[in-house]
Write an enzyme that holds these catalytic residues in place. Structure first.
Site, PDB file in Angstrom:
ATOM      1  CB  CYS A  13      40.483  15.711   3.476  1.00  0.00           C
ATOM      2  SG  CYS A  13      40.014  14.470   2.286  1.00  0.00           S
TER       3      CYS A  13
ATOM      4  CG  HIS B 191      40.467  10.862   5.818  1.00  0.00           C
ATOM      5  ND1 HIS B 191      39.216  10.301   5.814  1.00  0.00           N
ATOM      6  CD2 HIS B 191      40.518  11.653   4.709  1.00  0.00           C
ATOM      7  CE1 HIS B 191      38.539  10.733   4.760  1.00  0.00           C
ATOM      8  NE2 HIS B 191      39.307  11.560   4.076  1.00  0.00           N
TER       9      HIS B 191
HETATM   10  N1  LIG Z   1      33.602  15.452   3.064  1.00  0.00           N
HETATM   11  C1  LIG Z   1      34.824  15.911   3.154  1.00  0.00           C
HETATM   12  O1  LIG Z   1      35.606  15.479   4.000  1.00  0.00           O
HETATM   13  C2  LIG Z   1      35.334  16.953   2.235  1.00  0.00           C
HETATM   14  C3  LIG Z   1      36.635  17.396   2.436  1.00  0.00           C
HETATM   15  C4  LIG Z   1      37.144  18.367   1.598  1.00  0.00           C
HETATM   16  C5  LIG Z   1      36.335  18.878   0.604  1.00  0.00           C
HETATM   17  N2  LIG Z   1      35.055  18.445   0.428  1.00  0.00           N
HETATM   18  C6  LIG Z   1      34.250  19.062  -0.650  1.00  0.00           C
HETATM   19  O2  LIG Z   1      33.026  19.495  -0.148  1.00  0.00           O
HETATM   20  C7  LIG Z   1      31.963  19.076  -0.998  1.00  0.00           C
HETATM   21  C8  LIG Z   1      30.782  18.721  -0.127  1.00  0.00           C
HETATM   22  O3  LIG Z   1      31.160  17.611   0.644  1.00  0.00           O
HETATM   23  P1  LIG Z   1      30.204  16.966   1.711  1.00  0.00           P
HETATM   24  O4  LIG Z   1      30.956  15.836   2.258  1.00  0.00           O
HETATM   25  O5  LIG Z   1      29.643  17.994   2.646  1.00  0.00           O
HETATM   26  O6  LIG Z   1      29.024  16.415   0.741  1.00  0.00           O
HETATM   27  P2  LIG Z   1      27.518  16.121   1.088  1.00  0.00           P
HETATM   28  O7  LIG Z   1      27.367  15.670   2.488  1.00  0.00           O
HETATM   29  O8  LIG Z   1      27.059  15.226  -0.003  1.00  0.00           O
HETATM   30  O9  LIG Z   1      26.790  17.532   0.935  1.00  0.00           O
HETATM   31  C9  LIG Z   1      26.640  18.179  -0.297  1.00  0.00           C
HETATM   32  C10 LIG Z   1      26.074  19.577  -0.082  1.00  0.00           C
HETATM   33  O10 LIG Z   1      26.001  20.222  -1.369  1.00  0.00           O
HETATM   34  C11 LIG Z   1      24.666  20.664  -1.588  1.00  0.00           C
HETATM   35  N3  LIG Z   1      24.292  20.613  -2.988  1.00  0.00           N
HETATM   36  C12 LIG Z   1      24.299  19.531  -3.802  1.00  0.00           C
HETATM   37  N4  LIG Z   1      23.826  19.877  -5.024  1.00  0.00           N
HETATM   38  C13 LIG Z   1      23.529  21.186  -4.968  1.00  0.00           C
HETATM   39  C14 LIG Z   1      22.988  22.128  -5.895  1.00  0.00           C
HETATM   40  N5  LIG Z   1      22.670  21.780  -7.141  1.00  0.00           N
HETATM   41  N6  LIG Z   1      22.834  23.419  -5.490  1.00  0.00           N
HETATM   42  C15 LIG Z   1      23.126  23.779  -4.231  1.00  0.00           C
HETATM   43  N7  LIG Z   1      23.637  22.938  -3.297  1.00  0.00           N
HETATM   44  C16 LIG Z   1      23.819  21.660  -3.667  1.00  0.00           C
HETATM   45  C17 LIG Z   1      23.812  19.693  -0.786  1.00  0.00           C
HETATM   46  O11 LIG Z   1      22.553  20.278  -0.572  1.00  0.00           O
HETATM   47  P3  LIG Z   1      21.219  19.359  -0.410  1.00  0.00           P
HETATM   48  O12 LIG Z   1      21.263  18.847   1.011  1.00  0.00           O
HETATM   49  O13 LIG Z   1      20.120  20.327  -0.645  1.00  0.00           O
HETATM   50  O14 LIG Z   1      21.326  18.266  -1.422  1.00  0.00           O
HETATM   51  C18 LIG Z   1      24.652  19.568   0.476  1.00  0.00           C
HETATM   52  O15 LIG Z   1      24.461  20.699   1.297  1.00  0.00           O
HETATM   53  C19 LIG Z   1      32.517  17.867  -1.771  1.00  0.00           C
HETATM   54  O16 LIG Z   1      31.979  17.770  -3.024  1.00  0.00           O
HETATM   55  C20 LIG Z   1      33.975  18.130  -1.810  1.00  0.00           C
HETATM   56  O17 LIG Z   1      34.251  18.863  -3.005  1.00  0.00           O
HETATM   57  C21 LIG Z   1      34.535  17.486   1.235  1.00  0.00           C
END
Ligand SMILES: NC(=O)c1ccc[n+]([C@@H]2O[C@H](COP(=O)([O-])OP(=O)(O)OC[C@H]3O[C@@H](n4cnc5c(N)ncnc54)[C@H](OP(=O)(O)O)[C@@H]3O)[C@@H](O)[C@H]2O)c1
Length: 347
Positions: free
Chosen positions: A129, A241
């Site tokens: 990001c 951010h």
């Molecule tokens: N947040 C950001 O700004 C951002 C920016 C760039 C990249 N990312 C990337 O995106 C990823 C997700 O970020 P987020 O902020 O959306 O996180 P989050 O709010 O914690 O959401 C995580 C997602 O992953 C799913 N998940 C977790 N464990 C799983 C499993 N074993 N099998 C299938 N699905 C699973 C969760 O499903 P459940 O609801 O069922 O637990 C939820 O849908 C991060 O790890 C990062 O690599 C995030």
């Protein structure tokens, strides 16, 4: 690709929810949408274009018939399931850092290197990001960036849904005089800020987030000579951010030139009102795809006239994640892709 079947892996997460919103708002030409998450969420429903879609548990068999898989469930899940998606014939657009530096995987910001997306071998990576919201490409095309010092102010949403909840809850508890035991982030978050929570490299003293910025910028800009150093800090802002940037260019440049270049750049909005002391703020960038840029001024520590300072704010759930990935998906859809490549060439 026409009217692709799209699967969202991590649909229930902070980024996942924004995927649904971006696909709907941008009228992405979908055949069908499949929502995947962990067993915890299987059976829940989410609304897309007024219809309820049931979330399914992610398994290796989830990708039959899927054309585009948008992954946002963490690096471990991407490493485990992206190969299964590619094997089933899908193009994976991955939000995690799992494949970003793989030489066979294009790392794409559509406003910068849309052509790289076409050269994919099944996986396309979305940048971190902080890299995605650093809007230096339009200037770099005219006057090369030689050196960048970045200080980031990163919100709770960058650490996902549970970190946003921790900020809300710990703030409420502090105001009410209650104890709060933090469990998502490593330090008390309410009324505090701390060095980014990614792993620290003990030898260099940089954390993982700080190391991503130079690596990714070199790959996307195809310029390994840009010197980049970052200090990444988690601040108690719920969403979006901000970054303070000091940029040294190859040749002298004025703040007016920078302002002019950025004011016509796609995906960038100049917010630079010195009289009103009104500059980019997370409050304003939240919910919008454009990166806000302001406080554009000379770096007075560099008498050569080649260095500029600026302050940016961008909604990293959008441009740093979901929006950028959906823009990449648009490049894969026939017609839309030709149009985007033409626009990029003429920009
Ligand atoms: N947040 C950001 O700004 C951002 C920016 C760039 C990249 N990312 C990337 O995106 C990823 C997700 O970020 P987020 O902020 O959306 O996180 P989050 O709010 O914690 O959401 C995580 C997602 O992953 C799913 N998940 C977790 N464990 C799983 C499993 N074993 N099998 C299938 N699905 C699973 C969760 O499903 P459940 O609801 O069922 O637990 C939820 O849908 C991060 O790890 C990062 O690599 C995030």
């Amino acid at each position: 690709m026409h009217n692709p079947v799209v699967a969202i892996v991590g649909a229930t997460g902070a980024v996942g929810v924004e995927f649904l919103r971006c696909l709907e708002e941008r009228k992405f030409p979908l055949g069908k949408l499949r929502l995947l998450a962990s067993a915890r969420s299987a059976g829940k429903t989410m609304t897309f274009k007024g219809e309820e879609i049931t979330v399914e548990e992610l398994t290796e068999d989830s990708f039959d018939g899927v054309d585009i898989a948008l992954f946002s469930a963490g690096g471990g899940i991407s490493r485990k399931y992206a190969p299964a998606a590619v094997k089933a014939g899908a193009v994976v657009i991955d939000n995690s850092s799992a494949f970003r530096m793989d030489p066979d995987v294009p790392l794409v910001i559509p406003e910068v290197n849309p052509e790289a997306a076409q050269a994919n071998k099944g996986i396309i990576a979305n940048p971190n990001c902080t890299t995605a919201i650093t809007p230096l490409w339009p200037i770099h095309k005219k006057n090369h960036v030689k050196r960048l010092i970045a200080s980031t102010y990163q919100s709770a949403s960058g650490a996902g849904h549970s970190a946003m909840e921790e900020l809300r809850e710990s703030t409420r508890a502090t105001l009410e005089g209650r104890d709060y035991r933090h469990s998502v982030l490593p330090h008390p978050y309410a009324f505090n800020l701390f060095s980014h929570n990614s792993p620290m490299d003990a030898e260099s003293g940089y954390n993982e987030e700080e190391l991503k910025m130079p690596r990714e910028m070199h790959k996307i800009f195809k310029d390994p000579d840009i010197r980049v150093a970052a200090t990444c800090v988690r601040v108690p802002v719920l969403r979006a951010h901000a970054e303070a940037l000091t940029v040294e260019f190859e040749n002298p440049i004025t703040p007016d030139e920078v302002r002019e270049i950025l004011s016509t750049a796609p995906g960038v909005k100049v917010v630079d009102d010195r009289e009103k002391n009104y500059f980019p703020m997370p409050k304003d960038s939240t919910g919008q795809g454009d990166i806000l840029v302001g406080r554009i001024r000379y770096d007075t520590s560099d008498p050569s006239g080649k260095s500029i300072m600026m302050f940016v704010s961008g909604d990293q759930l959008l441009k740093g994640a979901a929006l950028n990935a959906v823009q990449i998906a648009e490049l894969l859809v026939t017609d839309a892709a030709d149009k985007k490549l033409d626009q990029a060439a003429s920009a």
